[in-house]
Design a protein around this motif. Sequence first.
Motif, PDB file in Angstrom:
ATOM      1  N   ARG A  11       0.820  -1.212   0.000  1.00 35.00           N
ATOM      2  CA  ARG A  11       0.000   0.000   0.000  1.00 35.00           C
ATOM      3  C   ARG A  11       0.858   1.269   0.000  1.00 35.00           C
ATOM      4  O   ARG A  11       0.347   2.357  -0.252  1.00 35.00           O
ATOM      5  CB  ARG A  11      -0.939  -0.007   1.208  1.00 35.00           C
ATOM      6  N   TRP A  12       2.158   1.116   0.291  1.00 33.55           N
ATOM      7  CA  TRP A  12       3.068   2.266   0.280  1.00 33.55           C
ATOM      8  C   TRP A  12       3.809   2.394  -1.047  1.00 33.55           C
ATOM      9  O   TRP A  12       4.574   3.336  -1.237  1.00 33.55           O
ATOM     10  CB  TRP A  12       4.077   2.137   1.418  1.00 33.55           C
ATOM     11  N   ARG A  13       3.565   1.504  -1.964  1.00 35.30           N
ATOM     12  CA  ARG A  13       4.262   1.517  -3.246  1.00 35.30           C
ATOM     13  C   ARG A  13       4.022   2.839  -3.979  1.00 35.30           C
ATOM     14  O   ARG A  13       2.881   3.222  -4.239  1.00 35.30           O
ATOM     15  CB  ARG A  13       3.767   0.342  -4.083  1.00 35.30           C
ATOM     16  N   ASN A  14       5.108   3.556  -4.290  1.00 37.17           N
ATOM     17  CA  ASN A  14       5.070   4.811  -5.063  1.00 37.17           C
ATOM     18  C   ASN A  14       4.219   5.904  -4.414  1.00 37.17           C
ATOM     19  O   ASN A  14       3.800   6.845  -5.094  1.00 37.17           O
ATOM     20  CB  ASN A  14       4.564   4.542  -6.489  1.00 37.17           C
ATOM     21  N   ARG A  15       3.991   5.811  -3.118  1.00 41.57           N
ATOM     22  CA  ARG A  15       3.176   6.822  -2.453  1.00 41.57           C
ATOM     23  C   ARG A  15       3.856   8.198  -2.470  1.00 41.57           C
ATOM     24  O   ARG A  15       3.182   9.228  -2.425  1.00 41.57           O
ATOM     25  CB  ARG A  15       2.889   6.399  -1.015  1.00 41.57           C
ATOM     26  N   TYR A  16       5.190   8.222  -2.534  1.00 39.96           N
ATOM     27  CA  TYR A  16       5.929   9.494  -2.500  1.00 39.96           C
ATOM     28  C   TYR A  16       6.660   9.740  -3.814  1.00 39.96           C
ATOM     29  O   TYR A  16       7.756  10.287  -3.825  1.00 39.96           O
ATOM     30  CB  TYR A  16       6.928   9.477  -1.341  1.00 39.96           C
ATOM     31  N   GLN A  43       8.512  19.226   8.437  1.00 39.34           N
ATOM     32  CA  GLN A  43       7.528  19.315   7.363  1.00 39.34           C
ATOM     33  C   GLN A  43       7.896  18.453   6.156  1.00 39.34           C
ATOM     34  O   GLN A  43       7.184  18.469   5.152  1.00 39.34           O
ATOM     35  CB  GLN A  43       7.396  20.783   6.904  1.00 39.34           C
ATOM     36  N   ARG A  44       9.005  17.719   6.252  1.00 35.46           N
ATOM     37  CA  ARG A  44       9.479  16.929   5.110  1.00 35.46           C
ATOM     38  C   ARG A  44       9.520  15.453   5.482  1.00 35.46           C
ATOM     39  O   ARG A  44       9.677  15.098   6.658  1.00 35.46           O
ATOM     40  CB  ARG A  44      10.901  17.392   4.708  1.00 35.46           C
ATOM     41  N   PRO A  45       9.403  14.558   4.482  1.00 36.54           N
ATOM     42  CA  PRO A  45       9.531  13.130   4.770  1.00 36.54           C
ATOM     43  C   PRO A  45      10.933  12.820   5.302  1.00 36.54           C
ATOM     44  O   PRO A  45      11.935  13.175   4.677  1.00 36.54           O
ATOM     45  CB  PRO A  45       9.295  12.469   3.411  1.00 36.54           C
ATOM     46  N   CYS A  46      11.001  12.167   6.458  1.00 35.22           N
ATOM     47  CA  CYS A  46      12.281  11.850   7.094  1.00 35.22           C
ATOM     48  C   CYS A  46      12.301  10.391   7.542  1.00 35.22           C
ATOM     49  O   CYS A  46      11.300   9.863   8.042  1.00 35.22           O
ATOM     50  CB  CYS A  46      12.534  12.739   8.309  1.00 35.22           C
ATOM     51  N   VAL A 147      13.151   3.972  -2.283  1.00 33.42           N
ATOM     52  CA  VAL A 147      12.970   3.777  -3.726  1.00 33.42           C
ATOM     53  C   VAL A 147      11.627   3.103  -3.999  1.00 33.42           C
ATOM     54  O   VAL A 147      10.889   3.490  -4.908  1.00 33.42           O
ATOM     55  CB  VAL A 147      14.136   2.944  -4.297  1.00 33.42           C
ATOM     56  N   TRP A 148      11.318   2.109  -3.191  1.00 32.22           N
ATOM     57  CA  TRP A 148      10.040   1.394  -3.324  1.00 32.22           C
ATOM     58  C   TRP A 148       8.851   2.346  -3.198  1.00 32.22           C
ATOM     59  O   TRP A 148       7.846   2.225  -3.897  1.00 32.22           O
ATOM     60  CB  TRP A 148       9.975   0.310  -2.252  1.00 32.22           C
ATOM     61  N   MET A 149       8.973   3.338  -2.335  1.00 32.65           N
ATOM     62  CA  MET A 149       7.879   4.285  -2.105  1.00 32.65           C
ATOM     63  C   MET A 149       7.856   5.421  -3.124  1.00 32.65           C
ATOM     64  O   MET A 149       6.968   6.271  -3.070  1.00 32.65           O
ATOM     65  CB  MET A 149       7.988   4.865  -0.699  1.00 32.65           C
ATOM     66  N   GLY A 150       8.845   5.445  -4.017  1.00 35.18           N
ATOM     67  CA  GLY A 150       8.824   6.423  -5.089  1.00 35.18           C
ATOM     68  C   GLY A 150       9.704   7.636  -4.896  1.00 35.18           C
ATOM     69  O   GLY A 150       9.731   8.528  -5.755  1.00 35.18           O
TER      70      GLY A 150
END
Length: 215
Positions: A11-16, A43-46, A147-150
């Motif tokens: 469900r997290w595939r390419n979410r970002y 405020q950023r993905p970490c 990478v998996w999450m995009g």
Amino acid sequence: MKPADHSLLDRWRNRYMGKTLFVLGTGPSLKEVTEPQWAQLTQRPCFVSNEFYLARPGFVPTFWGVSETEVVDRVEGPTRGCDCLKVFSSPVDKNDGFMYRNPGWTWLYRDSFSPMSWGYFEGFKAPLDYVADGDSPHLTIGLQLGVWMGFREFVLVGIDNSQDGYVFDRGWRRSAKVVNSVIAHQSAAFDVLTAHGIPMWDCSPVSKTKVPKKL
């Protein structure tokens, strides 16, 4: 651990897709991050790992990674209630009773026979049923899951790859063998990402790898 871990990861595939992931370590250079920069990072993905809560108490990341059994036992209490995706990557069988002591963590198999320094790197193809071993959670989990999450850019912060201890414990020393191994893995990961057109930057002033600096 959740019994359907890989279904959750699907469900997290390419979410970002196309975004930047900040991968935060616990090296002494982390103290150089300013308060305005910390405000921006919130405020950023970490991605953080292991006992990061000692390095920056109260900081809530997007992802938390651990790749050693004894470490996930230590961090389970302090990270309980943290609103982030927590991933435990280990070669231990997920049906082992150990897994169910830590219900807030998602399990991802780490293949110790696929070292990143040999060119192994997962996350580009589905399914993500295992990750290569990078000797450090920021490599084993952070980059490959990223990478998996995009994510299509990675910025390393406070990852010093040195024997200078942690930002919260300067007396602790990693062996030169482990440091050199992590450097080899990180350099190999950089090569793979570069080949796929994905930039990676290193904000540590002391880290000695081929990853270009972004100070």
